[in-house]
Write a protein that holds these residues in place. Structure first.
Motif, short mmCIF file in Angstrom:
data_model
loop_
_atom_site.label_atom_id
_atom_site.label_comp_id
_atom_site.label_asym_id
_atom_site.label_seq_id
_atom_site.Cartn_x
_atom_site.Cartn_y
_atom_site.Cartn_z
N VAL A 163 20.68 38.16 8.55
CA VAL A 163 21.09 36.80 8.91
C VAL A 163 22.14 36.28 7.92
O VAL A 163 23.19 35.75 8.31
N LEU A 214 10.84 38.83 15.20
CA LEU A 214 11.65 37.89 14.43
C LEU A 214 13.13 38.12 14.66
O LEU A 214 13.89 37.17 14.93
N VAL A 271 16.20 35.35 16.30
CA VAL A 271 17.25 34.74 15.48
C VAL A 271 18.34 34.21 16.40
O VAL A 271 18.79 34.89 17.32
N VAL A 328 15.37 41.36 7.98
CA VAL A 328 15.97 40.42 8.93
C VAL A 328 16.73 39.33 8.18
O VAL A 328 17.86 38.99 8.55
N LEU A 329 16.15 38.81 7.11
CA LEU A 329 16.83 37.76 6.35
C LEU A 329 18.16 38.25 5.80
O LEU A 329 19.18 37.54 5.87
N HIS A 339 16.16 31.74 9.40
CA HIS A 339 15.13 32.78 9.36
C HIS A 339 13.75 32.16 9.54
O HIS A 339 12.93 32.62 10.35
N GLY A 386 20.90 30.79 6.04
CA GLY A 386 20.18 32.00 6.42
C GLY A 386 18.69 31.85 6.21
O GLY A 386 17.88 32.22 7.08
N LEU A 432 5.58 34.80 7.92
CA LEU A 432 6.77 35.54 7.49
C LEU A 432 6.41 36.66 6.51
O LEU A 432 7.24 37.54 6.27
N SER A 452 18.19 44.56 10.12
CA SER A 452 19.25 43.74 9.52
C SER A 452 20.44 43.61 10.47
O SER A 452 21.00 42.52 10.64
N ALA A 507 19.73 41.27 13.40
CA ALA A 507 19.74 39.87 12.97
C ALA A 507 21.17 39.38 12.75
O ALA A 507 21.51 38.24 13.11
N SER A 553 10.45 41.52 7.42
CA SER A 553 11.03 40.17 7.56
C SER A 553 12.17 39.97 6.57
O SER A 553 13.16 39.29 6.88
#
Length: 491
Positions: free
Chosen positions: A444, A482, A486, A440-441, A466, A462, A432, A260, A263, A437
């Motif tokens: 973002v 991933l 970004v 990461v979102l 993503h 976001g 995804l 996180s 990202a 994943s």
């Protein structure tokens, strides 16, 4: 007069019926629209199946059937062998007038038996039906599926709800679908998107000013968030670009928070800091370079850290572990009036406690939650179990309940705000679906919030960015790949 299709708004069948009525009331005759729709269907069929041996038009009694009658007449004029099976149109309607232009008799629907070389035009019901098809239609659907006969659906495959994107019972699986003026939720919500096959949005001459809806529901894209994306200025410094904090879990589970945090840094936040419990500081230090750390072992530590007004947004939940502490931290963040992205263990902490969470974040909307299907069901069981609701309906109700922006994840991620705005993301790649994943979102979205984007727009951007990073990564992507791809968009 400008003619158009609307590629950004989504229209429920009820909203599209209002568009049709407005267009006809403006002076454009219904038969003219029907002729244009039928011609669009023919163009799609001949370009997709140029060697069609026989076009079989399955006609319903309404306007969807009328489009099919026009298509049958035009195909016959082009020398394509045509059969019509189905139901006679209601007398005195535009569909009846369209049927009269075709020389071929309408044969009973149940008599159709697929042959090699057939292409079926599904003009039975389209978006006008939101109940299960009858036994006769179901039997024909079964024969078509068994024979593997390709289907071109008009508006929507029969048996698919245009509102929910879910089958109402037996449903046609189309290779291609032609719809008109604007897409419906059923074209983009799963499994409707797959049942429609390749969807073509055709312009049939409706004035652009009339192809509009009062329902704030869109396809996700730059038209929603582009004007609010963070701009880069020559005088920027790291604090002017926002400070994101990501709360880390204990020693064994710090990787999710690092995903996180990375990202958030890559999406453009000026500083990103892990709020790390004392026992995990050394382990996290072994992995961090540009990402900083702040020791946070208790709610009091967090409250003291939040006395720094430059700390603008936080992510809580990825790999966090301690559910009671997650609830305590969320309360501290709410009292400090910071933007919070709540994910993973942060969501699990409030299963059965959504009222408590909503009370914490009353007032200005500062909360984003990012549940996948299982987390959504644990948080909102009554909403999730209501089969009459679409995924959009569910996300909107959850957003209103929590005074939050809900990012209801999946192949058809829905982003919904408490004021009723909603968007469906329809272009994320299937790879995804891999561990990490979602972490990461959350980073973002948190990174965009840290840069002072409005909360709904930050969530929409976001999700889109993503997905764009995942598309660049390609199949076989890991969450580490991933996070590394970004990027903030060029603005």
């Amino acid at each position: 007069m400008a003619m158009a299709i609307n590629t950004t708004l989504l229209f429920t069948p009820e909203a599209m019926a209002k568009v049709d009525a407005r267009v006809i009331a403006s002076g454009i005759p219904g038969p003219e629209l029907m002729r244009a729709a039928g011609a669009s269907v023919v163009a799609c069929l001949l370009s997709s199946w140029p060697n069609v041996a026989r076009a079989v038009v399955l006609c319903g009694p309404g306007n969807n059937g009328g489009d099919g009658h026009i298509a049958a007449s035009l195909l016959a004029a082009f020398g394509v062998p045509v059969l019509r099976h189905g139901y006679a149109p209601r007398s005195g309607t535009d569909a009846a007038a369209a049927s009269a232009t075709c020389e071929h008799a309408i044969l009973p629907l149940g008599d159709y038996r697929p042959l090699a070389g057939d292409v079926v035009i599904d003009a039975l019901f389209g978006a006008g039906l939101d109940r299960a098809v009858g036994a006769e239609v179901a039997a024909v659907i079964g024969r078509i599926a068994e024979a593997g006969t390709p289907v071109l659906a008009i508006d929507l495959p029969s048996g698919l709800s245009g509102r929910t994107g879910r089958p109402t019972g037996p449903v046609i699986s189309a290779e291609r679908t032609v719809t008109f003026a604007g897409l419906k939720p059923g074209h983009v919500l799963m499994p409707g998107r797959e049942l429609c096959g390749v969807t073509t949005l055709a312009d049939i001459g409706m004035p652009a000013r009339l192809v509009a809806s009062d329902d704030p529901l869109w396809i996700n894209g730059p038209h929603l968030y582009g004007p609010t994306l963070p701009r880069r200025e020559a005088a920027d410094h790291k604090y002017s670009r926002g400070h994101l904090a990501v709360m880390s879990g204990p020693l064994i589970s710090g990787g999710a928070a690092r995903l996180s945090a990375m990202a958030g840094l890559r999406i453009g936040a000026g500083l990103v800091t892990l709020g790390t419990p004392p026992g995990a500081v050394m382990a996290q230090s072994a992995h961090l370079t540009a990402i900083m750390q702040h020791r946070v072992g208790s709610s009091a530590d967090l409250a003291a850290w939040l006395s720094d007004p430059r700390l603008s947004a936080l992510v809580l939940g990825p790999g966090f572990g301690d559910l009671e502490k997650a609830r305590d931290y969320a309360k501290v963040l709410a009292n400090a009036r910071r933007y919070l992205v709540l994910d993973a263990d942060g969501l699990t902490a409030f299963a059965g406690r959504t009222g408590e969470l909503g009370d914490m974040f009353a007032g200005e909307t500062r909360l984003v939650i990012t549940p996948h299907e299982g987390e959504f069901r644990r948080l909102f069981p009554a909403i999730a179990e209501d089969e009459t609701l679409s995924k959009v309906d569910r996300a909107r109700q959850a957003a209103a309940l929590l005074n939050a922006v809900v990012v209801y994840k999946g192949a058809d991620t829905v982003i919904a705000a408490s004021d009723g705005r909603a968007a469906i993301n329809a272009d994320a790649p299937p790879w995804l679906a891999t561990a990490g994943s979602g972490d990461v979102l959350s980073g973002v979205i948190g990174g965009l919030l840290a840069q002072s984007m409005p909360i709904f727009e930050a969530a929409c951007a976001g999700v889109a960015l993503h997905g764009a990073a995942a598309s660049q990564a390609g199949p076989g992507m890991t969450a580490e790949d991933l996070a590394g791809l970004v990027r903030p968009p060029a603005v």
